[in-house]
Write a protein that holds these residues in place. Structure first.
Motif, PDB file in Angstrom:
ATOM      1  N   GLU A 193       0.968  -1.164  -0.032  1.00 55.65           N
ATOM      2  CA  GLU A 193      -0.113  -0.066  -0.071  1.00 55.65           C
ATOM      3  C   GLU A 193       0.954   1.158   0.040  1.00 55.65           C
ATOM      4  O   GLU A 193       1.857   1.407   0.655  1.00 55.65           O
ATOM      5  N   GLY A 194       0.600   2.313  -0.780  1.00 56.98           N
ATOM      6  CA  GLY A 194       1.449   3.444  -0.648  1.00 56.98           C
ATOM      7  C   GLY A 194       0.946   4.496  -1.604  1.00 56.98           C
ATOM      8  O   GLY A 194      -0.273   4.631  -2.279  1.00 56.98           O
ATOM      9  N   ALA A 195       1.327   5.732  -1.480  1.00 54.55           N
ATOM     10  CA  ALA A 195       1.044   6.949  -2.030  1.00 54.55           C
ATOM     11  C   ALA A 195       0.692   6.823  -3.297  1.00 54.55           C
ATOM     12  O   ALA A 195      -0.226   7.284  -4.066  1.00 54.55           O
ATOM     13  N   ALA A 196       1.492   6.086  -4.183  1.00 57.86           N
ATOM     14  CA  ALA A 196       1.395   5.824  -5.740  1.00 57.86           C
ATOM     15  C   ALA A 196      -0.121   5.364  -6.000  1.00 57.86           C
ATOM     16  O   ALA A 196      -0.542   5.526  -7.309  1.00 57.86           O
ATOM     17  N   GLN A 197      -0.766   4.588  -5.052  1.00 58.74           N
ATOM     18  CA  GLN A 197      -1.975   4.010  -5.447  1.00 58.74           C
ATOM     19  C   GLN A 197      -2.850   4.863  -5.040  1.00 58.74           C
ATOM     20  O   GLN A 197      -4.168   4.741  -5.335  1.00 58.74           O
ATOM     21  N   ILE A 198      -2.762   5.996  -4.397  1.00 59.48           N
ATOM     22  CA  ILE A 198      -3.601   6.881  -3.967  1.00 59.48           C
ATOM     23  C   ILE A 198      -3.841   8.264  -4.754  1.00 59.48           C
ATOM     24  O   ILE A 198      -4.892   8.425  -5.040  1.00 59.48           O
ATOM     25  N   ARG A 199      -2.770   8.770  -5.054  1.00 61.04           N
ATOM     26  CA  ARG A 199      -2.489   9.915  -5.522  1.00 61.04           C
ATOM     27  C   ARG A 199      -2.568   9.801  -6.899  1.00 61.04           C
ATOM     28  O   ARG A 199      -2.048   8.991  -7.746  1.00 61.04           O
ATOM     29  N   GLY A 200      -3.718  10.547  -7.535  1.00 57.99           N
ATOM     30  CA  GLY A 200      -3.608  10.445  -9.249  1.00 57.99           C
ATOM     31  C   GLY A 200      -3.002  11.411  -9.772  1.00 57.99           C
ATOM     32  O   GLY A 200      -2.448  12.610  -9.083  1.00 57.99           O
ATOM     33  N   THR A 201      -3.163  11.444 -11.100  1.00 57.83           N
ATOM     34  CA  THR A 201      -2.433  12.523 -11.811  1.00 57.83           C
ATOM     35  C   THR A 201      -3.378  13.258 -12.693  1.00 57.83           C
ATOM     36  O   THR A 201      -3.994  12.475 -13.577  1.00 57.83           O
ATOM     37  N   ALA A 202      -3.539  14.601 -12.584  1.00 57.89           N
ATOM     38  CA  ALA A 202      -4.616  15.259 -13.139  1.00 57.89           C
ATOM     39  C   ALA A 202      -4.345  15.326 -14.636  1.00 57.89           C
ATOM     40  O   ALA A 202      -3.179  15.369 -14.881  1.00 57.89           O
ATOM     41  N   GLN A 203      -5.207  14.993 -15.482  1.00 58.30           N
ATOM     42  CA  GLN A 203      -5.033  15.027 -17.011  1.00 58.30           C
ATOM     43  C   GLN A 203      -5.878  16.218 -17.526  1.00 58.30           C
ATOM     44  O   GLN A 203      -6.844  16.611 -16.978  1.00 58.30           O
ATOM     45  N   GLY A 204      -5.646  16.575 -18.781  1.00 57.28           N
ATOM     46  CA  GLY A 204      -6.238  17.499 -19.540  1.00 57.28           C
ATOM     47  C   GLY A 204      -6.228  18.786 -18.761  1.00 57.28           C
ATOM     48  O   GLY A 204      -4.892  19.067 -18.177  1.00 57.28           O
ATOM     49  N   GLU A 205      -7.087  19.521 -18.665  1.00 60.01           N
ATOM     50  CA  GLU A 205      -7.132  20.801 -17.912  1.00 60.01           C
ATOM     51  C   GLU A 205      -7.714  20.731 -16.390  1.00 60.01           C
ATOM     52  O   GLU A 205      -7.986  22.021 -15.824  1.00 60.01           O
ATOM     53  N   ALA A 206      -7.924  19.415 -16.061  1.00 63.34           N
ATOM     54  CA  ALA A 206      -8.344  19.491 -14.660  1.00 63.34           C
ATOM     55  C   ALA A 206      -7.212  19.753 -13.649  1.00 63.34           C
ATOM     56  O   ALA A 206      -6.317  19.180 -13.740  1.00 63.34           O
ATOM     57  N   PRO A 207      -7.521  20.705 -12.476  1.00 66.00           N
ATOM     58  CA  PRO A 207      -6.697  20.952 -11.612  1.00 66.00           C
ATOM     59  C   PRO A 207      -6.462  19.940 -10.770  1.00 66.00           C
ATOM     60  O   PRO A 207      -5.019  19.756 -10.325  1.00 66.00           O
ATOM     61  N   VAL A 208      -7.175  18.972 -10.324  1.00 65.05           N
ATOM     62  CA  VAL A 208      -6.882  17.767  -9.683  1.00 65.05           C
ATOM     63  C   VAL A 208      -7.645  16.521 -10.312  1.00 65.05           C
ATOM     64  O   VAL A 208      -8.333  16.709 -11.417  1.00 65.05           O
ATOM     65  N   PRO A 209      -7.319  15.337  -9.875  1.00 71.83           N
ATOM     66  CA  PRO A 209      -7.888  14.043 -10.473  1.00 71.83           C
ATOM     67  C   PRO A 209      -9.332  14.236 -10.216  1.00 71.83           C
ATOM     68  O   PRO A 209      -9.972  14.768  -9.296  1.00 71.83           O
ATOM     69  N   LEU A 210     -10.096  13.647 -11.366  1.00 76.20           N
ATOM     70  CA  LEU A 210     -11.320  13.534 -11.060  1.00 76.20           C
ATOM     71  C   LEU A 210     -12.013  12.133 -11.082  1.00 76.20           C
ATOM     72  O   LEU A 210     -11.213  11.275 -11.737  1.00 76.20           O
ATOM     73  N   SER A 211     -12.850  11.853 -10.398  1.00 72.37           N
ATOM     74  CA  SER A 211     -13.230  10.353 -10.019  1.00 72.37           C
ATOM     75  C   SER A 211     -14.908  10.237 -10.064  1.00 72.37           C
ATOM     76  O   SER A 211     -15.596  11.581 -10.028  1.00 72.37           O
ATOM     77  N   VAL A 212     -15.280   9.193 -10.066  1.00 71.42           N
ATOM     78  CA  VAL A 212     -16.758   8.789  -9.981  1.00 71.42           C
ATOM     79  C   VAL A 212     -17.126   8.294  -8.768  1.00 71.42           C
ATOM     80  O   VAL A 212     -16.723   7.088  -8.466  1.00 71.42           O
ATOM     81  N   LEU A 213     -18.337   8.682  -8.452  1.00 74.29           N
ATOM     82  CA  LEU A 213     -19.085   7.983  -7.116  1.00 74.29           C
ATOM     83  C   LEU A 213     -20.530   7.495  -7.776  1.00 74.29           C
ATOM     84  O   LEU A 213     -21.290   8.454  -8.092  1.00 74.29           O
ATOM     85  N   ASP A 214     -20.550   6.394  -7.881  1.00 77.34           N
ATOM     86  CA  ASP A 214     -21.846   5.897  -8.341  1.00 77.34           C
ATOM     87  C   ASP A 214     -22.780   5.182  -7.225  1.00 77.34           C
ATOM     88  O   ASP A 214     -22.441   4.307  -6.807  1.00 77.34           O
ATOM     89  N   LEU A 215     -23.960   5.712  -7.049  1.00 74.96           N
ATOM     90  CA  LEU A 215     -24.915   5.114  -6.403  1.00 74.96           C
ATOM     91  C   LEU A 215     -25.818   4.360  -6.922  1.00 74.96           C
ATOM     92  O   LEU A 215     -26.933   3.784  -6.137  1.00 74.96           O
ATOM     93  N   VAL A 216     -25.552   3.913  -8.057  1.00 75.52           N
ATOM     94  CA  VAL A 216     -26.403   2.955  -9.042  1.00 75.52           C
ATOM     95  C   VAL A 216     -27.865   3.221  -8.780  1.00 75.52           C
ATOM     96  O   VAL A 216     -28.763   2.668  -8.226  1.00 75.52           O
TER      97      VAL A 216
END
Length: 371
Positions: free
Chosen positions: A10-33
């Motif tokens: 377990e480590g920071a590499a699995q936690i920290r994402g890399t922002a892509q495109g013009e997003a200032p920080v990583p974007l993720s999805v929360l799905d409540l189905v």
């Protein structure tokens, strides 16, 4: 050893994402189905697969599902089951729980479930944990087989420590569980077969108040805050997390994700209509009448009382919605105000197709590449 040990990968590499495109920080999805009126749980789960694949193809960092119970309009009662299905339909995106409600389950069961998920999708699984029941009191009592619902929440730190030891297979000699192994998992010592998995899922703590914020900080774990339904507590909780943070084998600096209700549509009016329908669903849930997410037409025709109207206006004030450019502006402003390291977007609407379209439009607004 405690919840911060990193010897299983377990480590920071699995936690920290890399922002892509013009997003200032990583974007993720929360799905409540979510299940809309006239639809079914089967269709909502198929939409979830479509959404996860879209999120992966457009460079969203992670896709989480949240444990809820006794809510007809939310089909995410069993995160581990849904995530197992999604491992077969994705290849790169991180998959996880946002979250599993730890007091509802024996820690060994969670360790086995997420050890299995890690074996199915090595290096792609997150284990987010919450201390609330994810439902009403009566349902929580049925889940926990007790009427003392505070007991599980109060024992959360102890349950977390037990779960961590099962995940790491490191109960000390003499402990009642020392000869119990969560399988699949990093089984060690003289156990037949040796090490079964080189890693275990990173732990996240989830919260909507200060309790988990402080605990995550003290343990040096990443923290996810439910801004989408506890907006007034967001900044105080993040401040508390950062003030309490102690560097660990997992992180050398705080990492805070916030869940954000965000819905983009091709036309502003359609976004408003879908958001109104989702708000009516929340009115019914908060007054003990949970059901399927109503249609926009039903919401527009609903005779809202003064109290209901006040609730809807307050609720929707924290839902970033409108055209893609407007949603991007709202997300950027929220990220600057909170200093969040990652934004996890949840799109609540009657239409599954519109929910998927919302993420596509947001990806376009940030010029996220197709990967």
């Amino acid at each position: 050893m405690d919840a911060t040990d990193d010897r299983h990968g377990e480590g920071a590499a699995q936690i920290r994402g890399t922002a892509q495109g013009e997003a200032p920080v990583p974007l993720s999805v929360l799905d409540l189905v979510t299940v809309g009126a006239g639809s079914t749980a089967s269709r909502a789960l198929r939409t979830g697969v479509e959404l996860a694949r879209l999120a992966e193809s457009r460079g969203f960092h992670r896709y989480w599902v949240a444990e809820h119970h006794s809510m007809p309009g939310v089909a995410s009662t069993s995160p581990a089951v849904i995530l197992a299905h999604l491992t077969a339909h994705t290849e790169r995106i991180r998959l996880g729980s946002g979250g599993v409600m730890l007091p509802n389950h024996a820690p060994l069961v969670i360790a086995e479930q997420f050890g299995t998920l890690e074996a199915l999708a090595p290096g792609r699984i997150d284990l987010g944990l919450g201390r609330a029941p994810g439902t009403d009191g009566a349902t929580a009592a049925a889940l926990r087989r007790t009427d003392n619902l505070h007991e599980g929440a109060d024992e959360f730190p102890q349950l977390l420590a037990e779960l961590t030891r099962f995940l790491d297979d490191d109960f000390p000699d003499g402990h009642p569980y020392a000869r119990i192994h969560a399988v699949p998992g990093p089984v060690q010592g003289s156990a037949p077969g040796g090490v079964q998995s080189p890693a275990r899922p990173p732990l996240w703590l989830l919260g909507s108040s200060g309790f988990s914020a402080r605990l995550a900080g003290v343990l040096g774990l990443p923290f996810a805050f439910a801004h989408h339904f506890s907006a007034r507590n967001t900044v105080p909780a993040l401040d508390l997390y950062r003030e309490s943070f102690r560097p660990s084998a997992v992180l050398d600096a705080p990492y805070a994700l916030i869940g954000v209700a965000a819905l983009a549509a091709d036309e502003e009016r359609e976004a408003r209509r879908q958001v109104l329908a989702a708000a009516l669903n929340m009115v019914r849930l908060r007054t003990g009448r949970p059901g399927l997410v109503p249609t926009p037409e039903e919401a527009e025709a609903h005779p809202f009382s003064a109290a209901e109207r006040e609730f809807v206006e307050s609720w929707n004030a924290n839902v970033i919605h409108g055209t893609p450019d407007a949603v991007r502006t709202g997300l950027d402003e929220l990220q600057k105000r909170t200093g969040a390291d990652e934004l996890m977007l949840t799109a609540n609407a009657h239409s599954g197709e519109l929910r998927v379209r919302s993420y596509e439009l947001i990806a376009d607004a940030y010029r996220l590449p197709t990967v």
